[in-house]
Design a protein around this motif. Sequence first.
Motif, PDB file in Angstrom:
ATOM      1  N   GLY A 165     -14.420   0.874  -2.771  1.00 15.15           N
ATOM      2  CA  GLY A 165     -12.989   0.748  -3.051  1.00 15.15           C
ATOM      3  C   GLY A 165     -12.137   0.941  -1.810  1.00 15.15           C
ATOM      4  O   GLY A 165     -11.140   0.237  -1.605  1.00 15.15           O
ATOM      5  N   THR A 166     -12.542   1.887  -0.971  1.00 14.67           N
ATOM      6  CA  THR A 166     -11.807   2.128   0.278  1.00 14.67           C
ATOM      7  C   THR A 166     -11.906   0.924   1.196  1.00 14.67           C
ATOM      8  O   THR A 166     -10.913   0.482   1.790  1.00 14.67           O
ATOM      9  N   VAL A 167     -13.118   0.373   1.328  1.00 14.99           N
ATOM     10  CA  VAL A 167     -13.311  -0.800   2.185  1.00 14.99           C
ATOM     11  C   VAL A 167     -12.480  -1.974   1.680  1.00 14.99           C
ATOM     12  O   VAL A 167     -11.851  -2.691   2.465  1.00 14.99           O
ATOM     13  N   GLU A 168     -12.475  -2.179   0.380  1.00 17.65           N
ATOM     14  CA  GLU A 168     -11.706  -3.295  -0.184  1.00 17.65           C
ATOM     15  C   GLU A 168     -10.215  -3.121   0.101  1.00 17.65           C
ATOM     16  O   GLU A 168      -9.514  -4.090   0.434  1.00 17.65           O
ATOM     17  N   ASP A 169      -9.721  -1.894  -0.019  1.00 14.43           N
ATOM     18  CA  ASP A 169      -8.305  -1.637   0.298  1.00 14.43           C
ATOM     19  C   ASP A 169      -8.016  -1.945   1.762  1.00 14.43           C
ATOM     20  O   ASP A 169      -7.007  -2.588   2.086  1.00 14.43           O
ATOM     21  N   LEU A 170      -8.884  -1.470   2.656  1.00 15.15           N
ATOM     22  CA  LEU A 170      -8.661  -1.654   4.084  1.00 15.15           C
ATOM     23  C   LEU A 170      -8.803  -3.118   4.482  1.00 15.15           C
ATOM     24  O   LEU A 170      -8.013  -3.631   5.290  1.00 15.15           O
ATOM     25  N   ARG A 171      -9.800  -3.807   3.916  1.00 13.67           N
ATOM     26  CA  ARG A 171      -9.989  -5.224   4.234  1.00 13.67           C
ATOM     27  C   ARG A 171      -8.786  -6.040   3.753  1.00 13.67           C
ATOM     28  O   ARG A 171      -8.251  -6.889   4.481  1.00 13.67           O
ATOM     29  N   GLY A 172      -8.374  -5.802   2.525  1.00 12.15           N
ATOM     30  CA  GLY A 172      -7.234  -6.537   1.979  1.00 12.15           C
ATOM     31  C   GLY A 172      -5.971  -6.297   2.789  1.00 12.15           C
ATOM     32  O   GLY A 172      -5.208  -7.232   3.074  1.00 12.15           O
ATOM     33  N   ALA A 173      -5.754  -5.044   3.185  1.00 12.64           N
ATOM     34  CA  ALA A 173      -4.564  -4.721   3.978  1.00 12.64           C
ATOM     35  C   ALA A 173      -4.646  -5.340   5.369  1.00 12.64           C
ATOM     36  O   ALA A 173      -3.648  -5.859   5.883  1.00 12.64           O
ATOM     37  N   TYR A 174      -5.832  -5.297   5.975  1.00 13.23           N
ATOM     38  CA  TYR A 174      -5.986  -5.847   7.323  1.00 13.23           C
ATOM     39  C   TYR A 174      -5.688  -7.346   7.326  1.00 13.23           C
ATOM     40  O   TYR A 174      -4.944  -7.835   8.180  1.00 13.23           O
ATOM     41  N   VAL A 175      -6.244  -8.064   6.371  1.00 12.34           N
ATOM     42  CA  VAL A 175      -6.016  -9.506   6.297  1.00 12.34           C
ATOM     43  C   VAL A 175      -4.534  -9.788   6.064  1.00 12.34           C
ATOM     44  O   VAL A 175      -3.921 -10.626   6.744  1.00 12.34           O
ATOM     45  N   PHE A 176      -3.922  -9.069   5.132  1.00  7.49           N
ATOM     46  CA  PHE A 176      -2.499  -9.291   4.847  1.00  7.49           C
ATOM     47  C   PHE A 176      -1.644  -9.010   6.075  1.00  7.49           C
ATOM     48  O   PHE A 176      -0.776  -9.817   6.447  1.00  7.49           O
ATOM     49  N   LEU A 177      -1.877  -7.866   6.719  1.00  3.47           N
ATOM     50  CA  LEU A 177      -1.041  -7.472   7.860  1.00  3.47           C
ATOM     51  C   LEU A 177      -1.224  -8.401   9.055  1.00  3.47           C
ATOM     52  O   LEU A 177      -0.256  -8.732   9.751  1.00  3.47           O
ATOM     53  N   ARG A 178      -2.467  -8.842   9.301  1.00  7.20           N
ATOM     54  CA  ARG A 178      -2.701  -9.745  10.429  1.00  7.20           C
ATOM     55  C   ARG A 178      -2.099 -11.130  10.161  1.00  7.20           C
ATOM     56  O   ARG A 178      -1.572 -11.773  11.082  1.00  7.20           O
ATOM     57  N   VAL A 179      -2.172 -11.598   8.920  1.00  2.00           N
ATOM     58  CA  VAL A 179      -1.536 -12.879   8.561  1.00  2.00           C
ATOM     59  C   VAL A 179      -0.027 -12.767   8.743  1.00  2.00           C
ATOM     60  O   VAL A 179       0.615 -13.648   9.337  1.00  2.00           O
ATOM     61  N   LEU A 180       0.545 -11.674   8.255  1.00  4.19           N
ATOM     62  CA  LEU A 180       1.992 -11.473   8.394  1.00  4.19           C
ATOM     63  C   LEU A 180       2.387 -11.379   9.869  1.00  4.19           C
ATOM     64  O   LEU A 180       3.386 -11.974  10.301  1.00  4.19           O
ATOM     65  N   GLU A 181       1.617 -10.640  10.657  1.00 10.18           N
ATOM     66  CA  GLU A 181       1.894 -10.509  12.084  1.00 10.18           C
ATOM     67  C   GLU A 181       1.910 -11.875  12.763  1.00 10.18           C
ATOM     68  O   GLU A 181       2.821 -12.186  13.556  1.00 10.18           O
ATOM     69  N   ASN A 182       0.929 -12.699  12.462  1.00 11.01           N
ATOM     70  CA  ASN A 182       0.891 -14.041  13.052  1.00 11.01           C
ATOM     71  C   ASN A 182       2.084 -14.889  12.617  1.00 11.01           C
ATOM     72  O   ASN A 182       2.660 -15.634  13.420  1.00 11.01           O
ATOM     73  N   LYS A 183       2.443 -14.798  11.343  1.00  9.42           N
ATOM     74  CA  LYS A 183       3.575 -15.601  10.861  1.00  9.42           C
ATOM     75  C   LYS A 183       4.871 -15.168  11.536  1.00  9.42           C
ATOM     76  O   LYS A 183       5.732 -16.010  11.842  1.00  9.42           O
TER      77      LYS A 183
END
Length: 532
Positions: free
Chosen positions: A346-364
Amino acid sequence: MPELVSDTCSFDTGFENKIQRLAIASSYALGHLCRDPSILLRLHRLKHFKLEDSMILPAQEDIQNLDLVKRSLRFFRHLKLIEIIYLDVIEKNPLQQTLYHLSDLADLLIRKALEASYHNLVSKHGQPLDENGNKIELDIIAMGKLGGRELNFSSDIDLICCYASDGELEGYGRLSHQEFFTRLTRLFTQILNESTEDGFVYRVDLRLRPWGDSGPVVLNHAALEHYYQLHGREWEQYAMVKARVVTGSDADRKHLVSILKPFVYRKYHDYKVFEGLATLKDKIDLQARSRGMQDNIKLGNGGIREIEFFVQAFQILKGGRNKQLQNTQILYCLDVLQQQKIIAAGTVEDLRGAYVFLRVLENKIQMLNDEQIHTCPQNPLLRERIAEVMGYPHWQALNENLQMHRQKVGSHFAELFKREAEPRSSMVISDSIGDEKTGLQQIEYMTSIGLNNPEEIHRCLVTFFGSKAWSFMSARAKQRFSTLIPAILEEICRSEQQLALFERLLNLFSSIAGRSVYFDLLYQNNALLVKL
């Protein structure tokens, strides 16, 4: 759209809609398309990303013209960034693919700038050779996001430069290898850094090198190894998790890996990494607050940096014995941590989901105007453009998701790097215990907590502080031990054989005197101290 394409050809409505969406995503891309509408033809045919390095300098003689080199590198960067935006926004490339494309582009442009610079200097000063007559090249170690092939859209690139061995050139000026490679490093970084009418290629940061700004810009391999063996600091160990050699011969690359890996990954479990990273993050938080950067999605609470620190802590802790964690890429390491059940799924899923979201947002955010920023825009129109490109009906919906991810990351980070809820005893028992006045105070303290043999225990401590084991302990271990002793004595009070138990503990501490990591572990883990 008709005005934009009138000088080229007509496109179908579907493609025109794609370009309109591209314009929403990036004013930077739209500006370049308006200046050079022929790029539309490339985008219309574009299916897969490809780096045609022959486009940069098609003729070998052009490499001598550094002004032409600069223009070619900048044109190629703009062209390929527009293609990356198109594939990311229109063709819906996954995040990892976009990060690979951005990183591979940077690798190529670094190599081309280095090639032109090297050719320019060799023509004047001669070829640097080793004792066997073999060509010596400049070895470049990419750090940070570029090292992990996780480069964001508009980013500095952190580099460390080195070369194999010292010597002297035969050409003009009879430069030493140190002088030659110093000039080479300054020249190729200037080609990348310089802002011209065509823009810049990359902002290059060399400050992660040994000794930082006060050190030479380039070192030979022996000096590099000497530095990390004797002077390498904790933050440099963390930074080196991302190190990737991007230029140089195969032999040089293997040798550099053999130097750097033992510095980063230790055979024993290095538990002090948690405190070290937590302390480093505290400094970043203080800096963020002082600069009003709490909303920074990279450095602020619950941001990208906390996810990176979380993963790096386990890499350094376990990487010495677990080679699968000796990897520069965060998403890969998260998969390993989950598969090997090192971290809860569950922790990994939270961190993975957040990392992908934040990196996509950062790029945009950065795609809008090719700017190195990590905070969401305040302009309502820009916010709605980002929300549209990321598939949200409005900014409020995107922001709610952003806050949810940051809250989860912040919670997991705080739990991993949590500080003690209760302060330790203010009493610290150190090697000054042999002083008569201090000794009486310590015996009084031991009596007050319920020890039934305070004088004998005091005598044992005086003997220990005068032993070889104490002299072998590092300053850090001594500080930890002195802070731990009150808690140890309080636990001993629970025993019916206090003196015998304390003597056995001192024998144990004598046997681990040279390993400060064990004292760190006891300091950080009160439950383990109680069990001991």
